[in-house]
Design an enzyme around this catalytic site. Structure first.
Site, PDB file in Angstrom:
ATOM      1  N   ILE A 185       0.832  -1.205   0.000  1.00 27.24           N
ATOM      2  CA  ILE A 185       0.000   0.000   0.000  1.00 27.24           C
ATOM      3  C   ILE A 185       0.863   1.250   0.000  1.00 27.24           C
ATOM      4  O   ILE A 185       0.554   2.241  -0.685  1.00 27.24           O
ATOM      5  CB  ILE A 185      -0.978  -0.021   1.186  1.00 27.24           C
ATOM      6  CG1 ILE A 185      -1.962  -1.198   1.021  1.00 27.24           C
ATOM      7  CG2 ILE A 185      -1.737   1.300   1.294  1.00 27.24           C
ATOM      8  CD1 ILE A 185      -2.870  -1.431   2.204  1.00 27.24           C
ATOM      9  N   HIS A 219      -2.525 -15.143  -6.702  1.00 30.87           N
ATOM     10  CA  HIS A 219      -2.239 -16.581  -6.765  1.00 30.87           C
ATOM     11  C   HIS A 219      -3.071 -17.285  -7.830  1.00 30.87           C
ATOM     12  O   HIS A 219      -2.560 -18.157  -8.547  1.00 30.87           O
ATOM     13  CB  HIS A 219      -2.465 -17.218  -5.390  1.00 30.87           C
ATOM     14  CG  HIS A 219      -1.451 -16.803  -4.372  1.00 30.87           C
ATOM     15  ND1 HIS A 219      -0.112 -17.128  -4.479  1.00 30.87           N
ATOM     16  CD2 HIS A 219      -1.557 -16.085  -3.232  1.00 30.87           C
ATOM     17  CE1 HIS A 219       0.554 -16.633  -3.450  1.00 30.87           C
ATOM     18  NE2 HIS A 219      -0.305 -15.993  -2.681  1.00 30.87           N
ATOM     19  N   TYR A 230      -0.585  -9.603  15.982  1.00 30.19           N
ATOM     20  CA  TYR A 230      -0.673  -8.519  15.006  1.00 30.19           C
ATOM     21  C   TYR A 230      -1.964  -7.732  15.210  1.00 30.19           C
ATOM     22  O   TYR A 230      -1.958  -6.495  15.303  1.00 30.19           O
ATOM     23  CB  TYR A 230      -0.611  -9.075  13.582  1.00 30.19           C
ATOM     24  CG  TYR A 230      -0.994  -8.072  12.529  1.00 30.19           C
ATOM     25  CD1 TYR A 230      -0.135  -7.023  12.207  1.00 30.19           C
ATOM     26  CD2 TYR A 230      -2.214  -8.162  11.861  1.00 30.19           C
ATOM     27  CE1 TYR A 230      -0.491  -6.084  11.235  1.00 30.19           C
ATOM     28  CE2 TYR A 230      -2.574  -7.225  10.900  1.00 30.19           C
ATOM     29  CZ  TYR A 230      -1.711  -6.194  10.593  1.00 30.19           C
ATOM     30  OH  TYR A 230      -2.069  -5.268   9.644  1.00 30.19           O
ATOM     31  N   LYS A 275       5.094 -10.101  -1.375  1.00 34.04           N
ATOM     32  CA  LYS A 275       4.486 -10.669  -0.173  1.00 34.04           C
ATOM     33  C   LYS A 275       4.440 -12.193  -0.188  1.00 34.04           C
ATOM     34  O   LYS A 275       4.090 -12.812   0.823  1.00 34.04           O
ATOM     35  CB  LYS A 275       3.070 -10.112   0.002  1.00 34.04           C
ATOM     36  CG  LYS A 275       3.043  -8.620   0.271  1.00 34.04           C
ATOM     37  CD  LYS A 275       1.627  -8.058   0.256  1.00 34.04           C
ATOM     38  CE  LYS A 275       0.788  -8.625   1.372  1.00 34.04           C
ATOM     39  NZ  LYS A 275      -0.572  -8.032   1.377  1.00 34.04           N
ATOM     40  N   LYS A 277      -2.580  -3.679  16.574  1.00 37.07           N
ATOM     41  CA  LYS A 277      -3.355  -2.689  15.834  1.00 37.07           C
ATOM     42  C   LYS A 277      -4.549  -2.193  16.656  1.00 37.07           C
ATOM     43  O   LYS A 277      -4.853  -0.995  16.693  1.00 37.07           O
ATOM     44  CB  LYS A 277      -3.840  -3.277  14.510  1.00 37.07           C
ATOM     45  CG  LYS A 277      -2.726  -3.554  13.512  1.00 37.07           C
ATOM     46  CD  LYS A 277      -2.057  -2.280  13.057  1.00 37.07           C
ATOM     47  CE  LYS A 277      -1.064  -2.481  11.952  1.00 37.07           C
ATOM     48  NZ  LYS A 277      -0.450  -1.210  11.499  1.00 37.07           N
ATOM     49  N   SER A 312      -6.208  -2.262  10.910  1.00 35.39           N
ATOM     50  CA  SER A 312      -6.479  -3.537  10.232  1.00 35.39           C
ATOM     51  C   SER A 312      -7.848  -4.074  10.619  1.00 35.39           C
ATOM     52  O   SER A 312      -8.278  -3.950  11.772  1.00 35.39           O
ATOM     53  CB  SER A 312      -5.406  -4.559  10.615  1.00 35.39           C
ATOM     54  OG  SER A 312      -5.754  -5.850  10.151  1.00 35.39           O
TER      55      SER A 312
END
Length: 321
Positions: A11, A187, A140, A178, A144, A116
């Site tokens: 981003i 993918h 994580y 990533k 956040k 997030s």
């Protein structure tokens, strides 16, 4: 000057690109280029300076450092949802963010940061920006969430602009670095090219094969929201960024197949280790965004995937990672 942390990431690099398109080049890009392959994200961008994250953190302790900062887009973070070293995650995502926030307040610079949608946990209480909906289930997400909580304490008494964005499932250009954490569109595209089959999880939680739903949002839309708030300094708070419309993984796969005009879908067994720990449904409540005055419509999966694959499969962007 505008500072973009995580500026070589997904981003962040798209934000720099969009700023360049506004003829903004007085940009300090902050990152930690241990993964040097991220150079492909920034090779076509114009910036004033680059600084490693560690050096930047050290420098912001100096009152004389960068007195002409207009705004900071804070995108840098440890984004691994499988990282269980809580001390490491909190140092990188919480402590660092607090220090940068207070630096921006002291400089009267806008602080626009990445939160997030992971703060909602399994989503059983909904996806509204509301404490009742928030229940992080990994470090994580907790880092956040806790920073959002810290921001909530400061917002009523802070004059400078502070805005947090809870990103849902973002996809689009400049995410190749990533690896396994790249989007399903990325993918599926590779699988169709190499095997002519997009591989989706079989059904779970009572859903049919591939019918799990997520709020997939195209990165250009995410960037547009960020820049809209930059242009509206009177707006502040914490907001969801998603389309507000959940779409199935089948829809993503079919959009990829339609673009290539070939390919099939193959359903693979749902992984045992994900049972009970998988989001089968996410859908952003974007009512707060609309109340703030952001009215632009978001791209659907069909529209966004077509735009993404036009970019991803062009000769200039066929990069092997």
């Amino acid at each position: 000057m505008i500072v973009v942390t995580g500026g070589a990431g997904f981003i962040g690099s798209n934000l720099v690109r969009a700023l360049n398109e506004r003829d903004e080049r007085n940009i300090l890009l902050v990152d930690h280029l241990v993964n040097g392959r991220k150079v492909h994200n920034i090779a076509d961008l114009d910036i004033a300076d680059y600084m490693d994250k560690a050096q930047f953190i050290e420098k912001i302790e100096s009152p004389a450092f960068l007195n002409d900062v207009r705004a900071v887009f804070h995108q840098g973070a440890c984004s691994s949802t499988t990282e269980w070293d809580g001390q490491f995650v909190m140092t990188n995502n919480y402590d660092y963010s607090k220090r940068l926030l207070h630096w921006c307040i002291a400089k009267n610079a806008a602080f626009i940061y990445a939160s997030s949608a992971s703060v909602y946990g399994n989503g059983e209480h909904g996806f509204r920006v509301d404490r009742k909906c928030e229940h992080p289930i990994n470090m994580y997400a907790y880092s956040k969430f806790q920073f959002d909580q810290y921001v909530r304490q400061l917002l009523p008494n802070t004059k400078s602009q502070i805005v947090g964005f809870r990103y849902f499932n973002v996809y689009g250009p400049r995410e190749q670095h990533k690896g396994s954490m790249s989007s399903t569109a990325f993918h599926f595209n590779r699988q169709i090219i190499e095997q002519k089959r997009a591989k989706l999880f079989a059904g779970c939680d009572g859903l049919a094969d591939g019918e799990q739903k997520r709020d997939f949002v195209y990165v250009d839309d995410v960037v547009d929201v960020n820049l809209w708030f930059l242009d509206h300094p009177d707006q502040h708070g914490i907001y969801n960024i998603g389309t507000g419309q959940a779409e199935t993984f089948n829809t993503v796969a079919r959009a990829v197949i339609d673009w290539h005009k070939e390919g099939d879908i193959e359903y693979i067994s749902f992984p045992e280790h994900l049972k009970g720990a998988y989001q089968s449904y996410t859908q952003a409540d974007i009512s707060g965004l609309r109340r703030a005055g952001y009215t632009k419509e978001f791209l659907s999966v069909k529209e966004g995937v077509a735009r993404y694959l036009n970019w991803l499969n062009s000769a200039d962007n066929k990069i092997s990672f």
